[in-house]
Design a protein around this motif. Structure first.
Motif, PDB file in Angstrom:
ATOM      1  N   ARG A  19      58.290  22.840 -17.904  1.00  0.00           N
ATOM      2  CA  ARG A  19      56.844  22.866 -18.256  1.00  0.00           C
ATOM      3  C   ARG A  19      56.684  22.355 -19.445  1.00  0.00           C
ATOM      4  O   ARG A  19      57.460  22.451 -20.607  1.00  0.00           O
ATOM      5  CB  ARG A  19      56.595  24.591 -18.210  1.00  0.00           C
ATOM      6  CG  ARG A  19      57.423  25.052 -19.341  1.00  0.00           C
ATOM      7  CD  ARG A  19      57.285  26.668 -19.155  1.00  0.00           C
ATOM      8  NE  ARG A  19      58.161  27.184 -20.202  1.00  0.00           N
ATOM      9  CZ  ARG A  19      59.482  27.623 -19.971  1.00  0.00           C
ATOM     10  NH1 ARG A  19      59.919  27.451 -18.736  1.00  0.00           N
ATOM     11  NH2 ARG A  19      60.345  28.008 -20.913  1.00  0.00           N
ATOM     12  N   VAL A  20      55.337  22.064 -19.917  1.00  0.00           N
ATOM     13  CA  VAL A  20      54.935  21.510 -21.100  1.00  0.00           C
ATOM     14  C   VAL A  20      53.946  22.323 -21.806  1.00  0.00           C
ATOM     15  O   VAL A  20      52.808  22.463 -20.855  1.00  0.00           O
ATOM     16  CB  VAL A  20      54.458  19.759 -20.894  1.00  0.00           C
ATOM     17  CG1 VAL A  20      53.757  19.418 -22.476  1.00  0.00           C
ATOM     18  CG2 VAL A  20      55.422  19.010 -20.082  1.00  0.00           C
ATOM     19  N   GLY A  35      62.234  18.141 -29.149  1.00  0.00           N
ATOM     20  CA  GLY A  35      63.285  19.250 -28.916  1.00  0.00           C
ATOM     21  C   GLY A  35      62.665  20.382 -29.845  1.00  0.00           C
ATOM     22  O   GLY A  35      63.232  21.541 -29.694  1.00  0.00           O
ATOM     23  N   TRP A  36      61.849  20.241 -30.778  1.00  0.00           N
ATOM     24  CA  TRP A  36      61.021  21.298 -31.554  1.00  0.00           C
ATOM     25  C   TRP A  36      59.554  21.339 -31.370  1.00  0.00           C
ATOM     26  O   TRP A  36      59.083  19.891 -31.194  1.00  0.00           O
ATOM     27  CB  TRP A  36      61.622  21.062 -32.903  1.00  0.00           C
ATOM     28  CG  TRP A  36      63.069  21.389 -33.268  1.00  0.00           C
ATOM     29  CD1 TRP A  36      64.114  20.465 -33.367  1.00  0.00           C
ATOM     30  CD2 TRP A  36      63.714  22.706 -33.659  1.00  0.00           C
ATOM     31  NE1 TRP A  36      65.297  21.122 -33.441  1.00  0.00           N
ATOM     32  CE2 TRP A  36      65.041  22.436 -33.646  1.00  0.00           C
ATOM     33  CE3 TRP A  36      63.315  23.952 -33.811  1.00  0.00           C
ATOM     34  CZ2 TRP A  36      65.929  23.445 -33.892  1.00  0.00           C
ATOM     35  CZ3 TRP A  36      63.989  25.161 -34.242  1.00  0.00           C
ATOM     36  CH2 TRP A  36      65.462  24.676 -34.074  1.00  0.00           C
ATOM     37  N   GLY A  37      59.061  22.232 -31.843  1.00  0.00           N
ATOM     38  CA  GLY A  37      57.580  22.396 -31.640  1.00  0.00           C
ATOM     39  C   GLY A  37      57.038  21.840 -32.904  1.00  0.00           C
ATOM     40  O   GLY A  37      56.867  22.443 -34.029  1.00  0.00           O
ATOM     41  N   TRP A  96      63.150  23.051 -37.100  1.00  0.00           N
ATOM     42  CA  TRP A  96      62.075  24.188 -37.095  1.00  0.00           C
ATOM     43  C   TRP A  96      60.972  23.955 -36.279  1.00  0.00           C
ATOM     44  O   TRP A  96      60.636  22.963 -35.739  1.00  0.00           O
ATOM     45  CB  TRP A  96      61.710  24.459 -38.618  1.00  0.00           C
ATOM     46  CG  TRP A  96      61.321  23.404 -39.406  1.00  0.00           C
ATOM     47  CD1 TRP A  96      61.917  22.573 -40.134  1.00  0.00           C
ATOM     48  CD2 TRP A  96      59.931  22.994 -39.447  1.00  0.00           C
ATOM     49  NE1 TRP A  96      61.315  21.577 -40.860  1.00  0.00           N
ATOM     50  CE2 TRP A  96      59.747  21.953 -40.334  1.00  0.00           C
ATOM     51  CE3 TRP A  96      58.562  23.390 -38.995  1.00  0.00           C
ATOM     52  CZ2 TRP A  96      58.568  21.321 -40.675  1.00  0.00           C
ATOM     53  CZ3 TRP A  96      57.489  22.965 -39.594  1.00  0.00           C
ATOM     54  CH2 TRP A  96      57.510  21.767 -40.234  1.00  0.00           C
ATOM     55  N   ALA A  97      60.131  25.058 -36.228  1.00  0.00           N
ATOM     56  CA  ALA A  97      58.990  24.905 -35.115  1.00  0.00           C
ATOM     57  C   ALA A  97      57.731  25.334 -35.716  1.00  0.00           C
ATOM     58  O   ALA A  97      57.575  26.391 -36.555  1.00  0.00           O
ATOM     59  CB  ALA A  97      59.258  25.694 -33.938  1.00  0.00           C
ATOM     60  N   ARG A 152      62.334  29.677 -30.636  1.00  0.00           N
ATOM     61  CA  ARG A 152      63.483  28.680 -31.198  1.00  0.00           C
ATOM     62  C   ARG A 152      63.083  27.299 -30.768  1.00  0.00           C
ATOM     63  O   ARG A 152      61.884  26.964 -30.550  1.00  0.00           O
ATOM     64  CB  ARG A 152      64.751  29.084 -30.717  1.00  0.00           C
ATOM     65  CG  ARG A 152      65.150  30.732 -31.256  1.00  0.00           C
ATOM     66  CD  ARG A 152      65.833  30.756 -32.573  1.00  0.00           C
ATOM     67  NE  ARG A 152      66.963  30.120 -32.754  1.00  0.00           N
ATOM     68  CZ  ARG A 152      68.376  30.869 -32.416  1.00  0.00           C
ATOM     69  NH1 ARG A 152      68.336  31.776 -31.702  1.00  0.00           N
ATOM     70  NH2 ARG A 152      69.317  30.197 -32.266  1.00  0.00           N
ATOM     71  N   ASP A 153      64.217  26.605 -30.595  1.00  0.00           N
ATOM     72  CA  ASP A 153      63.781  25.066 -30.049  1.00  0.00           C
ATOM     73  C   ASP A 153      63.684  25.200 -28.555  1.00  0.00           C
ATOM     74  O   ASP A 153      63.726  26.098 -27.705  1.00  0.00           O
ATOM     75  CB  ASP A 153      65.021  24.139 -30.404  1.00  0.00           C
ATOM     76  CG  ASP A 153      66.476  24.771 -30.026  1.00  0.00           C
ATOM     77  OD1 ASP A 153      66.590  24.478 -28.821  1.00  0.00           O
ATOM     78  OD2 ASP A 153      66.912  25.440 -30.412  1.00  0.00           O
ATOM     79  N   LYS A 154      63.227  23.980 -27.837  1.00  0.00           N
ATOM     80  CA  LYS A 154      62.949  23.826 -26.523  1.00  0.00           C
ATOM     81  C   LYS A 154      64.202  24.062 -25.800  1.00  0.00           C
ATOM     82  O   LYS A 154      64.010  24.617 -24.575  1.00  0.00           O
ATOM     83  CB  LYS A 154      62.393  22.428 -26.333  1.00  0.00           C
ATOM     84  CG  LYS A 154      61.716  22.429 -24.866  1.00  0.00           C
ATOM     85  CD  LYS A 154      60.856  21.288 -24.569  1.00  0.00           C
ATOM     86  CE  LYS A 154      60.520  21.009 -22.934  1.00  0.00           C
ATOM     87  NZ  LYS A 154      60.089  22.448 -22.395  1.00  0.00           N
TER      88      LYS A 154
END
Length: 739
Positions: free
Chosen positions: A320-321, A350-352, A373-374, A556-558
Motif C-alpha cells: 500500500r502507498v 524507506g522513511w516518511g 526518521w519520519a 517507524r520506517d516503512k
C-alpha cells in the motif's frame, strides 16, 4: 497474594472512564481570539488569557468581581472558583457566556452583567460557513442550507435517495452507535466550505447493491420483542463497496458540479471529506485517490467550476502507498497558498519524508526532508521565508516514537530541531505565528508552553498535577527496548510494576495487546492513551503488565510497518512479544513467565486469541473483547489495506476461527450485543468452532453494549479482573465493587 477490595477500587479509579480525571492541568485547549495570536483557556475553574507576543499569562478577568456581578444580576449564588459556565465569547471590553438558562454579557470595566441576545448553540450536525451567514445540514437524503439571520432554509440538492445520499458517511462508519447514544441520527455531514463561503465540497454516496448485514437488538429500550438492525457493510472481495462521487455546489446559484473522475472508495472511519482526503486550497479542490489494492496513490486537482480533474502526482509501490502511516492523523500533503507548489509525503526511500512538486504540472521540484526518521505532520509553511515546520519522530535516541518540532528550508537545507527530547503535542495559532506545545514522556508529566518558531518558550502555561494519580498507588511505567524475534530489530514497549511492588516476590504477567497496523499501542507521552488505561488498572491488582509495538505497527520506517502486510496472522509481531517477555524476565527475576496472560479489545481481541493459538506454551490465560477474529468478515478498507487483495488461502491463514482447535489455555470471550463495528457474530463464529473442537471457554455477551462497552465499563472491567485473579493468581475475587 490476597488481592482485596481496596485494590479493586484503585483499579476502578485507573480504568479508562475515570483515569483522565486523576491528572489535573495535563493539557489545555486554546480558544483563539479572532485569528490569534491571543487566546484564552479554562483550567480548574479558572479562565486564563495568554498573549504570546508579549509573553504574558494572566487571569482572563477578575473572577471574584464577575461572580458578584452575575449573582447580582441573576439572583443565583455564584462561586468564583467554580463559575457556572465553561466557555466565553470575547470582545475588547466584555465577555459573553451562557448560565442559568440565559445568555449574559458582562462588562470587563464595571463587571455589570446583563442578559443579552445570544447566538443559538452550535448544532453538531450543522456546518457553518466561514463568514458565519449560513449553515449546511442534511435533510432526508439531500443537503440544505439555512440562513442564520432569518432562519430560512432551502435545498441545495433534490435528487438524493437511499442509495445516493449527499454528504453521508457509509452505513458501516466507525462508531456509528456513538452518534446514536448522543441522540444524533447520523454522523456530521461531509461538507467543506470554500474559504470565501460561496461553494461547498461534498460527495454523493453510491451504495446500491452493497451487501446488507444484520444485528439483533435483543433488549430494546421499550422492552418489546427483539428488533432487527440492518446496515450496508461490504466484506473483503465484494464487488460492490460504498463509493463517493465528489461534487461542488454553488450555494447562491444552486448548481451542482460533478467531478469528472471515477468515484473513490469510502473509508471505514468517516467520509473522505471529514477525514480530509479532499480539501480546499484557495479556490481549488484537491483530493487523494487509490485503486482497490491501494498500491497506487494519486493527488488530483478538481476545478470547482467545470468539474475537470487533473492528476498531479502518482506514486506506486509493491505494498500500500499511504499519505500517512496513521490515518487518524490525516494526510501529510499540503498545497502552498499561492497554488504553485505542493508538499507530498512519500516513503519511497524507506522513511516518511516530504517532497516538493509543481502544483500546476505535477513535475517534481526536489526533496525537502531526508534521514532515518519520519515526518508525522506538517505544522506550518512560511512561504515568505521558504521554510516548512513539521512534527517528526525518530530523532530522539531514547525513544524513536517521540515527536519533535522541526524546520527545514523548502530546498532541503537548514534542518533544525526546535524542541527537546520529550514527546510534543502541538497546536498552531490561526495566524501561524506561534504554537502551543505539551511536552512529556511516559514517566514525565506534561508541561505546556507557548513558543515562537525559533522554539523559544514565551510563557509556561501549565504543569500537570499528578498527586491524585499517585494516591492510587500508581508508579511511572518503565520504557523498555528489546530485540524482536529476529534478534536484530529494536522494539519498544512499557512495563507497569504491580502496586506495592516488592522485588523479592514473583508476579504473574499480563501482555496488553493491540496489534493493528494503523495505530500505535504505546503512547510516547505521559498520557497512556485509551488502551493504556486498561494496563494501568491491571497493575493495581498485582500483575506486571507489559505493552509494546511489534513489527508491523506504525510509527517507524516503512519496512517495519510493512512487516504485517499480507501477514495479519502474525498479529503485528506477536513473536516479538514472546521474545520481549523472555528478555525482560531474564533481567527481572520477579516476573513469573510461568504465569502469563494476554488481554485486548478489538484488534487486541484478535491478538489475544492468536497469541494463545500460536504460543500456547507462553500464554496460559486470555481475555478477548470485541475481537475481529476473522478478517474475511471485517470491513474491506481495513482488511484489504493491511492483508492485501482478497484471496481465500491468505485470509484463512489470518483467521482465528480456522485454527481454533489449537487453543490450550483458559479463555474468556466478551462481546457487545450491539457492536456495529466488529459484529458479535465474529466471536460467535469462533465460539462455534471451539465447541466443535471440544474446548472449554468462558463467554460473556453484554446485550446492549457497543464495541467499547459504553455504560457497561464497570461490569466488564470487573469480569476481566476476576478472570485473571482466578487463573493467574489462583485467588477468588474480593466481591462486588461499591457503587
Amino acid at each position: 497474594m490476597n488481592i482485596d477490595l481496596p485494590a479493586y477500587e484503585a483499579a476502578e479509579r485507573l480504568s479508562r472512564q475515570n483515569r483522565p480525571a486523576l491528572v489535573r492541568k495535563a493539557t489545555i485547549t486554546p480558544q483563539w481570539i479572532g485569528e490569534g495570536p491571543a487566546f484564552w483557556y479554562a483550567v480548574d475553574g479558572t479562565f486564563v488569557l495568554v498573549d504570546p507576543p508579549a509573553g504574558t499569562r494572566e487571569p482572563a478577568f477578575d473572577h471574584a468581581r464577575l461572580a458578584a456581578g452575575l449573582a447580582a444580576a441573576s439572583g443565583h449564588e455564584v462561586d468564583p472558583a467554580a463559575l457556572p459556565f465553561g466557555a466565553i465569547s470575547w470582545t475588547t471590553d466584555a465577555i459573553g457566556f451562557d448560565a442559568f438558562g440565559h445568555h449574559w454579557r458582562c462588562s470587563l470595566d464595571t463587571y455589570t452583567c446583563e442578559r443579552a441576545p445570544g447566538a443559538p448553540p452550535a448544532h453538531p450536525l450543522e456546518i457553518p460557513s466561514p463568514d458565519g451567514r449560513l449553515v449546511a445540514f442534511r435533510k432526508g437524503h439531500d443537503l440544505w442550507v439555512r440562513s442564520l439571520a432569518d432562519g430560512r432554509e432551502r435545498p441545495l440538492t433534490s435528487d438524493g435517495d437511499a442509495d445516493h445520499d449527499y454528504g453521508a458517511s457509509p452505513d458501516f462508519i466507525m462508531y456509528a452507535s456513538m452518534f446514536e447514544r448522543l441522540g444524533l441520527p447520523h454522523a456530521p455531514p461531509a461538507v467543506s466550505w470554500s474559504p470565501d463561503s460561496t461553494r461547498i465540497l461534498t460527495h454523493r454516496t453510491l451504495q446500491e447493491g452493497v451487501r446488507r448485514v444484520h444485528l439483533i437488538e435483543s433488549m430494546p429500550p421499550d422492552g418489546g420483542d427483539p428488533r432487527l438492525r440492518t446496515k450496508r457493510a461490504p466484506r473483503p472481495g465484494d464487488e460492490r463497496i460504498p463509493l463517493a462521487e465528489y461534487v461542488v455546489i454553488d450555494v447562491a446559484a444552486g448548481t451542482v458540479v460533478r467531478a469528472q473522475a471515477d468515484p473513490v472508495a469510502m473509508p471505514f472511519m468517516l467520509s473522505p471529506v471529514l477525514m480530509r482526503w479532499a480539501w480546499w486550497s484557495g479556490s481549488a479542490v484537491y483530493f487523494l485517490s487509490w485503486p482497490r489494492d491501494m498500491r497506487t496513490l494519486r493527488l488530483n486537482r478538481l476545478d470547482p467550476v467545470t468539474g475537470e480533474v487533473r492528476t498531479l502526482v502518482t506514486e506506486t509501490g509493491d505494498t500500500r502507498v499511504e499519505p500517512t502511516q496513521q490515518p487518524e492523523e490525516g494526510p501529510i500533503v499540503g498545497v502552498l497558498s499561492g497554488g504553485d507548489e505542493l508538499l507530498w509525503y512519500s516513503q519511497r526511500d524507506g522513511w516518511g519524508h516530504l517532497y516538493r512538486y509543481d502544483a500546476r504540472t505535477g513535475e517534481p521540484l526536489g526533496r525537502v526532508t531526508s534521514g532515518p526518521w519520519a515526518v508525522r505532520r506538517i505544522l506550518r509553511v512560511d512561504e515568505d521565508r521558504r521554510v516548512v515546520y513539521f512534527l517528526a519522530s525518530g530523532l530522539v535516541a531514547a525513544d524513536p516514537y517521540r515527536r519533535s518540532v522541526c524546520r527545514v528550508n523548502l530546498d532541503g537545507s537548514g534542518f533544525a530541531r526546535l524542541t527537546g527530547d520529550l514527546d510534543h503535542e502541538v497546536t498552531v495559532s490561526p495566524d501561524g505565528g506561534y504554537f502551543v506545545a505539551t511536552a512529556s514522556a511516559v514517566d514525565t508529566p506534561q508541561v505546556t508552553t507557548v513558543r515562537d518558531w525559533d522554539g523559544r518558550v514565551l510563557a509556561e502555561l501549565e504543569r500537570a498535577d499528578v498527586s491524585a494519580l499517585l494516591q492510587t498507588g500508581w508508579t511511572p511505567p518503565e520504557r523498555f527496548r528489546v530485540k524482536a524475534a529476529d534478534g536484530v530489530t529494536d522494539v519498544y514497549g512499557v512495563l507497569h510494576r504491580p502496586h506495592g511492588f516488592d522485588p523479592a516476590r514473583r508476579y504473574p504477567v499480563v501482555d496488553h495487546v493491540y496489534p493493528f497496523p494503523a495505530t500505535q499501542r504505546v503512547s510516547p507521552s505521559f498520557d497512556p492513551g485509551w488502551h493504556g488505561y486498561d494496563a494501568e488498572a491491571l497493575a493495581a491488582l498485582g500483575f506486571v503488565v507489559i505493552a509494546m509495538d511489534g513489527r508491523g505497527t506504525p510509527g517507524r520506517d516503512k519496512a517495519f510497518h510493512d512487516a504485517s502486510y499480507g501477514r495479519m496472522e502474525d498479529g503485528c509481531g506477536l513473536a516479538d512479544h514472546v521474545a520481549a517477555l523472555e528478555q525482560l524476565a531474564a533481567a527481572r527475576p520477579w516476573m513469573d513467565t510461568g504465569r502469563v496472560g494476554v488481554f485486548g479489545i478489538s484488534a487486541g481481541g484478535f491478538g489475544t486469541v492468536r497469541a494463545m493459538l500460536d504460543f500456547p506454551g507462553v500464554f496460559k490465560a486470555g481475555v478477548a473483547a470485541s475481537g475481529l477474529h476473522d478478517f474475511r468478515y471485517g470491513d474491506p478498507w481495513t482488511s484489504e489495506a493491511y492483508q492485501g487483495p482478497y484471496d481465500e488461502a491468505g485470509y484463512a491463514r489470518a483467521s482465528n476461527v480456522d485454527h481454533a482447535d489449537r487453543l490450550k489455555g483458559r479463555l474468556l470471550l466478551i462481546h457487545g450485543g450491539l457492536d456495529d463495528q466488529v459484529a458479535p457474530d465474529l466471536t460467535l463464529r469462533l465460539l462455534d468452532r471451539l465447541i466443535a473442537a471440544d474446548k472449554d471457554v468462558d463467554l460473556l455477551i453484554v446485550p446492549g453494549a457497543d464495541h467499547v462497552y459504553t455504560g457497561y465499563e464497570r461490569y466488564v472491567n470487573r469480569r476481566v479482573w476476576d478472570f485473571f485473579l482466578r487463573h493467574l493468581l489462583d485467588e477468588d475475587p474480593p466481591g462486588t465493587l461499591p457503587s
